[in-house]
Write a protein that holds these residues in place. Structure first.
Motif, short mmCIF file in Angstrom:
data_model
loop_
_atom_site.label_atom_id
_atom_site.label_comp_id
_atom_site.label_asym_id
_atom_site.label_seq_id
_atom_site.Cartn_x
_atom_site.Cartn_y
_atom_site.Cartn_z
N UNK A 111 13.93 -17.26 -35.25
CA UNK A 111 13.75 -17.28 -36.68
C UNK A 111 14.46 -16.16 -37.40
N UNK A 112 15.50 -15.62 -36.77
CA UNK A 112 16.26 -14.52 -37.34
C UNK A 112 17.70 -14.95 -37.60
N UNK A 113 18.32 -14.33 -38.56
CA UNK A 113 19.77 -14.47 -38.73
C UNK A 113 20.43 -13.38 -37.90
N UNK A 114 21.06 -13.77 -36.81
CA UNK A 114 21.64 -12.81 -35.86
C UNK A 114 23.12 -12.65 -36.16
N UNK A 115 23.56 -11.42 -36.36
CA UNK A 115 24.96 -11.12 -36.63
C UNK A 115 25.49 -10.25 -35.50
N UNK A 156 25.26 -18.56 -28.86
CA UNK A 156 24.56 -19.62 -29.59
C UNK A 156 23.73 -19.03 -30.73
N UNK A 157 23.81 -19.65 -31.91
CA UNK A 157 23.00 -19.31 -33.07
C UNK A 157 23.23 -17.88 -33.56
N UNK A 158 24.42 -17.36 -33.36
CA UNK A 158 24.75 -16.02 -33.88
C UNK A 158 26.02 -16.10 -34.70
N UNK A 159 26.05 -15.36 -35.79
CA UNK A 159 27.26 -15.24 -36.61
C UNK A 159 28.08 -14.08 -36.07
N UNK A 160 29.38 -14.26 -35.95
CA UNK A 160 30.26 -13.21 -35.46
C UNK A 160 31.00 -12.58 -36.64
N UNK A 161 30.88 -11.27 -36.78
CA UNK A 161 31.56 -10.52 -37.84
C UNK A 161 32.55 -9.58 -37.18
N UNK A 162 33.83 -9.76 -37.50
CA UNK A 162 34.90 -8.97 -36.88
C UNK A 162 35.43 -7.96 -37.89
N UNK A 163 35.37 -6.68 -37.52
CA UNK A 163 35.96 -5.64 -38.35
C UNK A 163 35.24 -5.40 -39.66
N UNK A 164 33.99 -5.78 -39.76
CA UNK A 164 33.22 -5.57 -40.98
C UNK A 164 32.62 -4.17 -40.95
N UNK A 165 32.91 -3.31 -41.93
CA UNK A 165 32.34 -1.96 -41.92
C UNK A 165 30.82 -1.99 -41.87
N UNK A 166 30.26 -1.22 -40.95
CA UNK A 166 28.81 -1.23 -40.77
C UNK A 166 28.09 -0.71 -42.00
#
Length: 402
Positions: A266-270, A286-296
């Motif tokens: 039930x979480x949005x996993x990045x 599975x069920x995770x969004x991948x963020x490449x090079x996004x400043x933390x």
């Protein structure tokens, strides 16, 4: 005035220096960064004028030295060891001596070029990261003040000294003597970005200047989804960007195992990864969004929790964002940050034997998200950091040193 910044590694060590370098430049001072050639691209992306010095030897030292194998492996040393080195056994002290020897090798590879650059440019002050001993040598050769810049552990770890104390190991004075320079025991003072709640007492006290941690995580675009309203709590999973150099070829198990553990909760996993890490990603979890090079610094304020390896860049950026943290330490030194966060209530830490247990990871993340005590503690930590002098405030300390 002219301010020479020096570091031996990127991105973590270099990134920590950027806000103070920007502040010096904005105050009207001349700024240059001296570092090995591998740092130059990151320096340029940060808007700094870089001067390559020496050879890139650090990564190969870390990868190839058998006496550093325990430092590259998950494990926990006694809590508070950086402040109380007497807690360590002979084998652990041997690892620290190997770390010191590595840093002496790195400094020796930089020193000739760094001194040549410094003698031509004539800086008024040198600012170097905590383990860039070549910076102290250059300042001593020119007779100018040197300021250390903390970045990593909850204390400023002095591996150049016997058992982290005040007596130098033989390799440290030799760095100075090779250039005909009288050895210095260390910099004039230390800029310390750690808030008091995350610090440990220094085993050998030295002048410390509090300085607020201002996140710099490299340039990048902010995707629209980051700012959109969220239907579920967002949890970020990251392993930083430095480890890929030491362990190239695959994503750290920390990333994929944790993403799988949180799937369906039930979480949005990045999954936040670097461009180098993205090239090793064969399939998105599975069920995770991948963020490449996004400043933390842009992502973490939108997150209910972050799961990471215990690196100071991620940890302090999360603290500055008021984000609760789950630390899964991958090397002994990164457990220090997790232990202090746990004590403060702003985070949790899992021992190595539980990091691959999906139930343990999920339980810890759900505790961070659901228990308001962690959110309140993280908010207090952020408030404490905002009370610290900014890098712009600390430029005055450099000016007054002249």
């Amino acid at each position: 005035m002219r301010v020479l910044f020096a570091t031996w590694a990127e991105p973590g060590h270099l990134f920590s220096l950027v806000p103070l370098a920007w502040a010096c430049r904005a105050a009207g001072h001349e700024v240059r960064l001296a570092a090995p050639p591998s740092c130059m691209a990151s320096a340029a992306r940060a808007g700094l004028t870089g001067v390559p010095v020496g050879r890139d030897v650090a990564v190969e030292q870390i990868r190839s030295r058998a006496d550093l194998a325990p430092w590259r492996s998950p494990g926990r040393w006694p809590e508070g060891w950086a402040s109380r080195p007497g807690l360590l056994d002979d084998a652990q002290h041997a690892v620290l001596r190997a770390l010191a020897d590595k840093q002496f090798t790195v400094a020796d590879a930089m020193a000739d070029d760094l001194l040549a650059v410094a003698r031509r440019w004539r800086p008024d002050v040198v600012v170097h990261d905590a383990l860039c001993f070549a910076g102290t040598v250059a300042a001593a050769a020119l007779g100018v003040p040197a300021y250390g810049h903390g970045w990593g552990t909850a204390t400023i770890m002095r591996v150049e000294n016997h058992e982290l104390g005040a007596r130098p190991l033989p390799g440290y004075p030799r760095l100075f003597e090779r250039h005909g320079v009288r050895p210095r025991s260390g910099p004039t003072a230390w800029f310390d970005p750690f808030p008091p709640a995350l610090r440990l007492p220094d085993p050998a006290p030295r002048p410390r200047l509090d300085m607020r941690y201002v996140p710099y995580n490299g340039p990048g675009d902010v995707a629209r989804w980051v700012l959109e309203e969220r239907a579920r709590p967002r949890v970020c999973i990251t392993a930083g960007v430095s480890g890929h150099k030491v362990r190239p070829g695959a994503l750290p198990p920390l990333l994929t195992q944790t993403a799988d553990a949180l799937a369906g909760r039930g979480l949005e996993v990045v999954l936040a990864i670097s461009a180098d890490q993205a090239r090793t990603l064969t399939a998105a979890p599975e069920k995770a969004r991948v963020a490449v090079g996004l400043p933390m610094s842009e992502l973490l304020p939108t997150c209910a929790a972050v799961v990471h390896h215990g690196g100071s860049g991620t940890g302090l950026t999360a603290a500055a964002s008021g984000t609760p943290q789950l630390v899964l330490p991958q090397i002994p030194v990164t457990a220090e940050l997790g232990e202090r966060l746990h004590r403060h209530g702003a985070g949790l830490i899992l021992p190595p034997e539980r990091q691959s247990d999906p139930a343990a990871v999920s339980e810890a993340v759900e505790a961070l998200v659901d228990d308001p005590r962690h959110t309140r503690a993280a908010a207090r930590l952020r408030t404490d950091m905002l009370r610290m002098p900014s890098p712009a405030d600390r430029v005055t300390a450099l000016e007054q040193a002249l």
